[in-house]
Write a protein that holds these residues in place. Structure first.
Motif, PDB file in Angstrom:
ATOM      1  N   ARG A  67      -9.764  -5.407  34.026  1.00 14.89           N
ATOM      2  CA  ARG A  67     -10.237  -6.039  34.436  1.00 14.89           C
ATOM      3  C   ARG A  67      -9.641  -5.152  35.559  1.00 14.89           C
ATOM      4  NH1 ARG A  67      -8.689 -12.424  34.106  1.00 14.89           N
ATOM      5  NH2 ARG A  67     -10.819 -13.324  35.408  1.00 14.89           N
ATOM      6  N   ASP A  68     -11.201  -6.047  36.286  1.00 12.27           N
ATOM      7  CA  ASP A  68     -11.209  -5.431  37.967  1.00 12.27           C
ATOM      8  C   ASP A  68     -10.976  -6.816  38.867  1.00 12.27           C
ATOM      9  OD1 ASP A  68     -11.061  -4.829  40.634  1.00 12.27           O
ATOM     10  OD2 ASP A  68     -13.862  -3.729  40.669  1.00 12.27           O
TER      11      ASP A  68
ATOM     12  N   LEU B 217     -11.389  -4.984  20.200  1.00 11.02           N
ATOM     13  CA  LEU B 217     -11.542  -4.563  21.096  1.00 11.02           C
ATOM     14  C   LEU B 217     -11.882  -4.522  22.516  1.00 11.02           C
ATOM     15  CD1 LEU B 217     -14.160  -2.072  19.342  1.00 11.02           C
ATOM     16  CD2 LEU B 217     -12.588  -1.278  19.734  1.00 11.02           C
ATOM     17  N   SER B 218     -10.934  -6.177  22.712  1.00 12.62           N
ATOM     18  CA  SER B 218     -10.813  -6.152  24.282  1.00 12.62           C
ATOM     19  C   SER B 218     -10.141  -5.234  25.064  1.00 12.62           C
ATOM     20  CB  SER B 218     -10.823  -7.611  24.142  1.00 12.62           C
ATOM     21  OG  SER B 218     -10.213  -7.842  25.093  1.00 12.62           O
ATOM     22  N   GLY B 219     -11.297  -5.007  26.247  1.00 15.23           N
ATOM     23  CA  GLY B 219      -9.653  -3.898  27.124  1.00 15.23           C
ATOM     24  C   GLY B 219      -9.930  -2.705  26.120  1.00 15.23           C
ATOM     25  N   ARG B 220     -10.553  -2.331  25.190  1.00 20.57           N
ATOM     26  CA  ARG B 220     -11.034  -0.977  25.115  1.00 20.57           C
ATOM     27  C   ARG B 220     -12.523  -0.457  24.379  1.00 20.57           C
ATOM     28  NH1 ARG B 220      -8.264  -0.553  19.949  1.00 20.57           N
ATOM     29  NH2 ARG B 220      -8.332  -2.113  19.366  1.00 20.57           N
ATOM     30  N   LEU B 221     -13.223   0.055  25.014  1.00 25.02           N
ATOM     31  CA  LEU B 221     -14.527   1.592  24.686  1.00 25.02           C
ATOM     32  C   LEU B 221     -13.914   1.567  23.991  1.00 25.02           C
ATOM     33  CD1 LEU B 221     -17.469   1.445  25.946  1.00 25.02           C
ATOM     34  CD2 LEU B 221     -16.820   3.109  26.704  1.00 25.02           C
ATOM     35  N   MET B 222     -14.889   1.347  22.911  1.00 26.44           N
ATOM     36  CA  MET B 222     -15.144   3.277  21.273  1.00 26.44           C
ATOM     37  C   MET B 222     -16.581   3.028  21.902  1.00 26.44           C
ATOM     38  SD  MET B 222     -14.817   2.090  17.352  1.00 26.44           S
ATOM     39  CE  MET B 222     -13.805   2.066  16.705  1.00 26.44           C
TER      40      MET B 222
ATOM     41  N   CYS C 256     -13.536  -7.959  40.762  1.00 22.63           N
ATOM     42  CA  CYS C 256     -14.285  -7.595  39.634  1.00 22.63           C
ATOM     43  C   CYS C 256     -15.958  -9.013  40.574  1.00 22.63           C
ATOM     44  CB  CYS C 256     -14.746  -8.073  38.869  1.00 22.63           C
ATOM     45  SG  CYS C 256     -16.232  -8.503  37.259  1.00 22.63           S
ATOM     46  N   GLN C 257     -17.437  -9.002  41.353  1.00 23.95           N
ATOM     47  CA  GLN C 257     -18.043  -9.621  41.747  1.00 23.95           C
ATOM     48  C   GLN C 257     -18.247 -10.477  40.385  1.00 23.95           C
ATOM     49  OE1 GLN C 257     -19.812  -6.576  43.502  1.00 23.95           O
ATOM     50  NE2 GLN C 257     -20.276  -7.760  45.125  1.00 23.95           N
ATOM     51  N   ALA C 258     -18.499 -10.624  39.106  1.00 17.85           N
ATOM     52  CA  ALA C 258     -18.211 -11.191  38.687  1.00 17.85           C
ATOM     53  C   ALA C 258     -17.463 -12.488  37.722  1.00 17.85           C
ATOM     54  CB  ALA C 258     -19.049 -10.690  36.881  1.00 17.85           C
ATOM     55  N   CYS C 259     -16.247 -11.393  37.458  1.00 13.04           N
ATOM     56  CA  CYS C 259     -15.424 -12.249  36.788  1.00 13.04           C
ATOM     57  C   CYS C 259     -13.936 -13.065  37.534  1.00 13.04           C
ATOM     58  CB  CYS C 259     -14.990 -11.587  35.015  1.00 13.04           C
ATOM     59  SG  CYS C 259     -13.846 -10.668  35.537  1.00 13.04           S
ATOM     60  N   SER C 260     -13.843 -11.982  38.670  1.00 10.34           N
ATOM     61  CA  SER C 260     -13.406 -12.723  40.104  1.00 10.34           C
ATOM     62  C   SER C 260     -13.269 -13.676  40.632  1.00 10.34           C
ATOM     63  CB  SER C 260     -12.477 -11.266  40.699  1.00 10.34           C
ATOM     64  OG  SER C 260     -13.641 -11.470  41.121  1.00 10.34           O
TER      65      SER C 260
ATOM     66  N   GLY D  53      -9.738 -10.684  30.048  1.00 10.34           N
ATOM     67  CA  GLY D  53      -9.889  -9.420  29.614  1.00 10.34           C
ATOM     68  C   GLY D  53     -11.401  -8.711  30.478  1.00 10.34           C
ATOM     69  N   PRO D  54     -11.465  -7.091  30.759  1.00  9.97           N
ATOM     70  CA  PRO D  54     -12.626  -7.155  31.188  1.00  9.97           C
ATOM     71  C   PRO D  54     -13.840  -7.585  30.765  1.00  9.97           C
ATOM     72  CG  PRO D  54     -12.101  -5.347  30.008  1.00  9.97           C
ATOM     73  CD  PRO D  54     -10.537  -6.593  29.291  1.00  9.97           C
TER      74      PRO D  54
END
Lengths: 392, 91
Positions: free
Chosen positions: A359-360, A338-343, A363-367, A287-288
């Motif tokens: 998820r980007d 809440l993965s993928g959702r911002l409450m 992304c400079q971190a998770c990609s 997820g993001p």
């Protein structure tokens, strides 16, 4: 009127029975479930590892929650093969399509030297303490044991960490780690409900441990009286299943994010400011991540801390409690995280709103390969560190 | 093309305390122009020196982050909602 023997004979004609050797093969098939319908006192003396235990008396009322897939291969066993035959018939009447009863039952199974173990069960005190959980079929004894086995790290024993820690401890999360290097100050007590006036000047982790142990002596509270840093974050995360992020600054949150990508540890994120709060769950590479959501932190002049700008005392109680709930859901595998959702919570308007976060792919971190992620301290800009060249 | 803009508490000084305001606009950029016209200061907070969206504020058209759509060119439907979300880090 049928006698017991006639009823049993008739029932056995209507179900499928297998011997213990076949049952031993069948239970290894993916998706198959062993269902033990004996009474609790029998089950506690020994059972087939991994069996779902539902005494025959509550079979009809609980089976749908415990084994929701009606097409799963259900291998029913009791002590000798009688109760399991009747239980198998009941399951077929309830629409289960692939049910077998094990002839000879657990007694023959054990006599033949097949695999069995003493099931882990709750003590009578635990059964009483967690009664309201045990009444929920979605939690039950199995879920409560998962909670007792779980290890959750709280980043911060402050506004968010206080309610999160209290609820996690009350729920019986067995190991709660707390990292915080502060001491209790009177100005904390407006919202940090782990602490009290007697603890002013004490280390927050010690105060937290006292409060949580008084609430639930089942919980092992591990104190880390240190600052979360590049030198300890990966090692710390490796000791826990889930992190509840209640940090009070952006650099710590980015550092946590990078380390969680290396260790694969889910992060339950909560953040607050004045009258608003945000909660989400970051599941590494599933997820993001924090940097997908927020590529850069706001400049410090646009993001004063709660110490500078204030925070309404109840607000962390709401946000931290939602974090505890999300952590418990992750442990139990319950519901939609809440993965993928911002409450987003707005205390002035009294509203919750949920937005999709993505998820980007760039992304400079998770990609990037987590092995190449550099864990180093961030300054206020929190820009990603250059990626390490892979070791040849 | 009437659009509701949801304003987070940190930016409500610019709207006289209102949590949402209604402006005209067909794209995110158009909505921000109209918003800044009615309540000056938003573009300064949300756009960088090159006129691009800053990377520490998330804008959502209804439920979706415009960074994953067309940024300022993302269409906003008539009657839709543009939500502004500034990241916070307090704990």
């Amino acid at each position: 009127m049928a006698s017991f023997r006639e009823l049993l004979a008739k029932t056995k004609e209507q179900i499928r029975e297998v011997d213990t050797a076949t049952a031993d093969d069948l239970r290894r098939q993916p998706g198959s479930v062993v269902l033990d319908v004996r009474e609790a006192d029998e089950y506690e003396q020994g059972a087939i590892p991994g069996a779902v235990h539902i005494p025959r008396g509550t079979l009809e009322s609980t089976i749908e929650n415990r084994i929701p897939d009606r097409d799963a291969l259900v291998l029913v066993q009791c002590a000798g093969g009688v109760r399991s035959a009747f239980a198998a018939k009941t399951l077929e009447e309830l629409g289960y399509t692939n049910v077998v009863s094990m002839a000879g039952g657990f007694n023959r199974w054990k006599d033949e030297g097949r695999d069995w173990a003493m099931p882990r069960t709750l003590s009578p005190e635990q059964r009483n303490r967690y009664k309201r959980h045990l009444l929920l079929p979605e939690v039950g004894e199995e879920g409560q044991l998962k909670l007792l086995d779980a290890k959750v790290l709280l980043l911060g024993a402050g506004g968010l960490g206080s309610p999160a820690a209290l609820y996690l401890a009350a729920a019986g999360v067995g190991t709660i780690g707390i990292i915080d290097m502060d001491v209790v100050d009177e100005s904390n007590l407006q919202r940090q409900i782990l602490h009290n006036v007697d603890r002013v000047g004490d280390r927050k982790v010690d105060s937290a441990k006292k409060t949580l142990t008084l609430l639930n002596p089942d919980v092992n509270v591990v104190t880390h009286d240190t600052r979360l840093g590049a030198d300890n974050v990966v090692e710390l995360l490796g000791q826990y299943d889930i992190v509840v992020d209640g940090a009070d600054n952006f650099p710590s949150r980015y550092l946590l994010n990078d380390a969680s990508l290396k260790t694969g540890t889910p992060v339950v994120h909560g953040s607050i400011f004045r009258f608003e709060g945000q909660v989400t769950v970051f599941r590494p590479h599933d997820g993001p991540c924090y940097r997908c959501f927020l590529p850069e932190p706001p400049p410090p002049e646009l993001a004063p801390s709660c110490a500078e700008a204030g925070v309404l005392g109840v607000l962390p109680g709401i946000v931290g409690s939602i974090q505890a709930l999300e952590a418990i859901k992750l442990i139990l595998g319950l519901g939609d995280s809440l993965s993928g959702r911002l409450m987003a919570y707005d205390a002035l308007e009294q509203s919750f709103r949920t937005y999709r976060i993505n998820r980007d792919p760039g992304c400079q971190a998770c990609s990037v390969d987590p092995a190449g992620l550099v864990i180093a301290e961030y300054d206020e800009h929190c820009m990603p560190h250059p990626i390490q060249a892979p070791v040849a | 093309m009437s659009v509701t803009v949801r304003v987070p508490p940190v930016f409500r000084t610019m709207t006289g305390g209102q949590s949402q305001v209604t402006v005209e606009g067909a794209t995110v950029g158009g909505v921000l122009d109209a918003l800044d016209g009615a309540h000056p200061g938003f573009k300064d907070k949300l756009l960088d020196d090159e006129g691009k969206l800053v990377r520490y504020v998330n804008l959502f058209v209804d439920d979706d982050d415009v960074r994953f759509l067309d940024g300022l060119a993302t269409p906003v439907p008539d009657g839709g909602t543009l939500s502004i979300m500034q990241a916070v880090a307090g704990g």
